[in-house]
Design an enzyme around this catalytic site. Structure first.
Site, short mmCIF file in Angstrom:
data_model
loop_
_atom_site.label_atom_id
_atom_site.label_comp_id
_atom_site.label_asym_id
_atom_site.label_seq_id
_atom_site.Cartn_x
_atom_site.Cartn_y
_atom_site.Cartn_z
N LYS A 146 0.23 4.25 -0.37
CA LYS A 146 -0.38 5.48 0.16
C LYS A 146 -0.05 6.66 -0.76
O LYS A 146 0.05 6.46 -1.97
CB LYS A 146 0.09 5.73 1.60
N HIS A 165 -9.66 1.52 4.28
CA HIS A 165 -8.43 1.64 5.07
C HIS A 165 -8.68 2.58 6.24
O HIS A 165 -9.44 3.55 6.11
CB HIS A 165 -7.30 2.18 4.18
N GLU A 201 -7.06 4.93 7.43
CA GLU A 201 -6.80 6.35 7.14
C GLU A 201 -7.97 6.97 6.40
O GLU A 201 -8.29 8.15 6.58
CB GLU A 201 -5.50 6.48 6.34
N SER A 221 2.84 -2.14 10.32
CA SER A 221 4.29 -2.23 10.58
C SER A 221 4.86 -3.62 10.29
O SER A 221 5.77 -4.07 10.98
CB SER A 221 4.61 -1.79 12.01
N ASN A 224 0.88 -1.17 0.00
CA ASN A 224 0.00 0.00 0.00
C ASN A 224 0.92 1.22 0.00
O ASN A 224 1.47 1.58 1.03
CB ASN A 224 -0.89 -0.02 1.25
N GLY A 235 1.96 2.29 10.69
CA GLY A 235 2.95 3.36 10.55
C GLY A 235 3.62 3.75 11.86
O GLY A 235 4.28 4.77 11.94
N GLU A 257 -5.93 -4.81 10.25
CA GLU A 257 -4.93 -3.79 10.52
C GLU A 257 -5.27 -3.05 11.82
O GLU A 257 -6.08 -2.11 11.81
CB GLU A 257 -4.88 -2.78 9.37
P1 PGA Z 1 2.46 0.28 7.60
O1 PGA Z 1 1.05 0.51 6.90
O2 PGA Z 1 3.00 -1.02 7.06
O3 PGA Z 1 3.30 1.46 7.19
O4 PGA Z 1 2.22 0.20 9.05
C1 PGA Z 1 0.16 -0.55 6.67
C2 PGA Z 1 -1.11 -0.04 6.07
O5 PGA Z 1 -1.54 1.08 6.43
O6 PGA Z 1 -1.72 -0.70 5.21
#
Ligand code: PGA
Length: 256
Positions: free
Chosen positions: A15, A99, A101, A217, A13, A177, A171
């Site tokens: 982003k 997601h 976010e 992460s 992903n 993140g 998630e």
């Molecule tokens: P991350 O993000 O691996 O940077 O924690 C995962 C995601 O948001 O899909």
């Protein structure tokens, strides 16, 4: 992972990262590195404006291209939005839906997630449906209640025969993140819980064929342990998907 019943899928992903030229460069770098990935599917979910460049660069490789979002209407007066048909016409195979976010910054709800899942399936896109709890929910002991609600609403109106096209990504919001990964047993417990919920809704056979990823992460160091769990069938990877070496190591962990 359980390759007997379901496909392992490693999805990046990206982003809001990478221009079209950077997209081309990263995919060219990844192609030879991922050529040996026999046992898992590899997906890169890139920004809308990078999709054409990504599809062209990934041609002839095993990398499939996904989007990070889509609108739930077929077409119309929705300035700035992108429909599922627009994506499939370009050759997009997957779309991340809901997601955290998007839920947090763009007011997506379980209801809009459901509408998007229905539209994605109608258009022939495989939705990667994200579910996850906040740290407060985990501390209050309602993680599974929350996840079960998200799963059930996301799947309202989805027929049993469509279920295997749906991918889930568990998630935990506190792990995204932050560098703070869920332990492999915490992650597996919830992925298993998602499968139990699917079993209640669609029966055991249908439930066991669904790919459930972990995200939050996941990196080159912890991927092998997470992917060794019974109910974690892949990963949705943010930060570590932006570097060819790290992403390749995760894919290799999925091929063990
Ligand atoms: P991350 O993000 O691996 O940077 O924690 C995962 C995601 O948001 O899909």
């Amino acid at each position: 992972m359980n390759r007997r019943y379901r496909k392992t899928i490693i999805a990046g992903n990206w982003k809001m990262n990478k221009t079209a030229s950077e997209t081309r460069a990263l995919i060219e770098e990844l192609k030879p590195l991922l050529a040996k990935a026999k046992w898992c599917d590899v997906v890169l979910c890139v920004p809308f404006v990078d999709i054409s460049a990504a599809i062209k660069a990934a041609k002839g490789s095993k990398i499939a291209i996904g989007a990070q979002n889509m609108h739930f209407e077929k077409s119309g007066a929705f300035t700035g939005e992108v429909s599922a048909d627009m994506l499939t016409d370009l050759g997009v195979k997957y779309a991340i839906i809901g997601h955290s976010e998007r839920r947090q910054y763009f007011n997506e709800t379980d209801e809009t997630v459901n509408k998007k899942v229905i539209k994605a399936l109608e258009a022939g896109l495989r939705p990667i449906v994200c579910v996850g709890e906040s740290i407060e929910q985990r501390d209050q002991g309602v993680t599974m209640d929350n996840i079960r609600m998200q799963v059930k609403i996301a799947l309202k109106g989805v027929a049993a025969k469509e279920l295997k096209k749906v991918v889930f990504a568990y998630e935990p919001i506190w792990a995204i993140g932050t560098g703070r990964t869920a332990t492999s047993s915490q992650a597996n417990e919830v992925c298993e819980g998602v499968r139990t919920c699917l079993r209640e809704l669609y029966g055991a056979r249908a439930a066991r064929s669904v790919t459930i990823q972990y995200g939050g992460s996941m990196n080159a160091k912890n991927a092998a342990e997470l992917l060794a769990q019974t109910d974690i069938d892949g990963g949705l990877i943010g930060g570590a998907s932006l570097k060819a070496a790290d992403f390749t190591q995760i894919v290799e962990a999925a091929n063990q």
